[in-house]
Design a protein around this motif. Sequence first.
Motif, PDB file in Angstrom:
ATOM      1  N   SER A  77      45.201  42.278  31.317  1.00  0.00           N
ATOM      2  CA  SER A  77      44.624  41.446  29.817  1.00  0.00           C
ATOM      3  C   SER A  77      42.245  42.022  30.307  1.00  0.00           C
ATOM      4  O   SER A  77      42.485  41.757  31.565  1.00  0.00           O
ATOM      5  N   GLU A  78      42.128  42.337  29.330  1.00  0.00           N
ATOM      6  CA  GLU A  78      40.760  43.116  29.410  1.00  0.00           C
ATOM      7  C   GLU A  78      39.877  41.883  29.490  1.00  0.00           C
ATOM      8  O   GLU A  78      39.015  41.796  30.207  1.00  0.00           O
ATOM      9  N   HIS A  79      40.563  40.632  29.346  1.00  0.00           N
ATOM     10  CA  HIS A  79      39.847  39.389  29.018  1.00  0.00           C
ATOM     11  C   HIS A  79      40.163  38.472  30.605  1.00  0.00           C
ATOM     12  O   HIS A  79      39.077  38.313  31.481  1.00  0.00           O
ATOM     13  N   THR A  80      40.346  39.132  31.630  1.00  0.00           N
ATOM     14  CA  THR A  80      40.964  38.337  32.961  1.00  0.00           C
ATOM     15  C   THR A  80      40.764  39.094  33.235  1.00  0.00           C
ATOM     16  O   THR A  80      40.174  39.956  34.359  1.00  0.00           O
ATOM     17  N   THR A  82      42.715  43.454  35.724  1.00  0.00           N
ATOM     18  CA  THR A  82      44.297  44.732  36.151  1.00  0.00           C
ATOM     19  C   THR A  82      44.613  44.327  37.597  1.00  0.00           C
ATOM     20  O   THR A  82      45.396  45.139  37.885  1.00  0.00           O
TER      21      THR A  82
END
Length: 827
Positions: A77-80, A82
């Motif tokens: 996720s781009e919020h957490t 990669t």
Amino acid sequence: MLANRLANVRSEASPPSALSANNMPAFRQVGEKQLPNPVLCMAWSPRRDLIALANTTGELLLHRLASFQRVWSLPPSEHTGTEITALAWRPDGKILAFSLGDTKQVVLCGVEKAEILHVFPVQNPVTCMHWMEVMEECSVLTSFYNSEDESKLFLPKLPPLPKSYSTTSKIFSEEKSDEIMNLLGEVRLNILVLGGDDGFVELYAYGMYKIATLTGVSGMCRSLSLSSDLKSLSVITEVRSAESNPEICYFQLDTGLLSDCLPEVTRMARKFTHISTLLQYLHLSLTCMCEAWEDILMQMDLRLTKFVQEKNTSTQVQDEFLELLLWGQSSLELQALLMNQLTVKGLKKLGQSIESSYSSIQKLVISHLQSGSEALLYHLSEVKGMSLWKQKFEPLGLDSVAIEGAITAVGSFSLKANELLQVIDKSMKNFKAFFRWLYVAMLRMCEEHVPPELNKMTQKDIAFVADFLSEHFSENEELFDRKGKYFNVERVGQYLKDEDEDLVSPPNNKGNQWLKFLQESTHLKESPLLFPSYPQKSLHFVKRMMENVIEQCLQKPAEVIGKSVKQAVSLPLYTVPESSNTLRLFELPSLWNDKKAKMHYVVFSMPHISPCKLYLLRRGTDPTRHIPNSVMSVDLSHHLDSADDDGNAAAQSHYAYSCLDARFYDDEMLTVVLEGVEENSSRSVLAQLPLASTLSCETEFNWEPNLRLDQQGSAIPCQGMVLGNQWRELEGMKAQFVAVNGIRKVACVLSANLRHIRVFEMDVEDEDEEVADSQNTTADQDGGDTTMTSEGQGEENVETGGDPAGNGAGFQKTEECLESEEALELT
């Protein structure tokens, strides 16, 4: 076709070269898989037959032992982030923690539904982690656990956050609003230990609250283990220098304060975990409030600003509306604004949007912000009471003054939330009266029929609208410079802006008798019993201020406990050649905490010094305890052999073995991946190495403190390898790494290219072997993707999918398997 199948069965059923015909492999292969992406981390669940895999794309996968079926996958996720760098299971197997190197975050994921429960930042990228459970029994803890749920007698359950908003809390779901207990786990204290670059080591109680920040460790952490009695922490680091090759070192840190104050640490940790979760609950509640506020509420302000910019007269806007209110007449410009830009339909839509939005925000403030603030005040007050017991809690860093400041900050936030309620209530009354009058006025401009129930307007209603126009419809040049508009008719949105600037239109408190009384009373004005209100600041600003104060309050114990941890042992082990390109996440050494003997074990190899030896280091969890035979080695150069029916030695394989990877299977067994090299061939072997035979060495090793271990390796006592039949050749696979779970009796072997996986049951009955081999034969004939269903059929629920018993042994015989068995019987 039957003849071909029979030939294949005969070929598969034939024993390996080093095994006799009647001595089947000790471990049963139950799954095999070729993965599309290389695997970087793998870890077995401590309680279930589930293994977590993290690959190079940042995807987290959960597989079940039975047929190696995929239960779920969590995409990056781009919020957490990669880049997953480490994995750790909570001891009860319900939560999986993983670290992200690119965003410097740690994520707690619910295993049941692949839900992200909690995310927190860290200062350095995490390279290794260990999640342990305290096993010490304490009578004081028992009484504490029995009284832990007293808060339920005084506090109502926190209402769940509505799922209609995009930001929905996974912790406080609608099905179970008290899921904080899922994060706290069982009554026992459990601690997540993180290690990273530059000696970064932190301890998190229940995986959420930072209980200690440690110093005294140098280098990049490669492996770590906190003892179950909390007396010491063992760390393996890689120390780099410009002059020489990287050096592998062992550190043992004395964490005696945690052990000595276990009841106090447990009580403080659970309270602070409650507080951390409540802060997240308030944050998500405020986020939902911001989503409930709509941009359409700004329409009136923007229309009026455009009206000021386009009109040619110097008349004030509020005068234009007052003239319409008192005399029923308006200028042509005002008529154009109302009829062409605002319109009757647009006015009704705006009125409905304001009422709906304000009602939603009002409900969230009453049910979520206020209840969350009350719970926060309750837990902080209990922590303050703990801090006043200085004999017990002062050594842990609890400061009553800092906690009092946190209580004051929560009180200010509660006051600001109450102020927002008053603004909403007043605005809803004002807008209802204003829109009702303006709707009638616009109908009359259109010469349309006015409903009788709307046509009645008392003198009180006229005065109410006049006051609203006087207060809200005055132009403000300074506001235009800041916000690009002259008006601030809508007063609620300013409280939800995450900005440091003061409120554009703070509440008018001139007639407030209580505030007047406080201003005239010198003693009450400075009293610590009264919470400051910050009338010029937004709700977001006061919330951020509260979070900062509480965070400082929570950090102080972590600093105090961290400073109490001292380095007890520092042992340089060996150097790593720069040419070594093995992935650091899997490479030896490996640490193990023996709960029964209360010892730390370290297993490692030094291939550049003694490629055919495996080394074992032992240290007591109590740093002051002397352990005899603390260092020993195992000679792997002995040949693997087996016995035939007559008990005579069979043909021996002429391989010299080296250890590629080793993991502690349990307190008595070590699982190793060996590589044997002959003149023109090599083979991989999975074996179980009993520790009892290795630890039986009676020769004492005298460690020279000024030398590394590899510089005095010839003096280390050595034992021969004793395997019996506890080994199996991994045919057709160049193995490299292994992950094991001794409780569930399973192992997973990963190839050197990080894409080929085989799963084994380690302790099986002899009669099960024939079934397992015939199943593997059938799967190989079907295309090599052994016992694995298609990608679309692998998804299942953790609790109900696959093997209902949870032991991974529930395989069904296919028709081809039965035919293969019948063919074997015919032969």
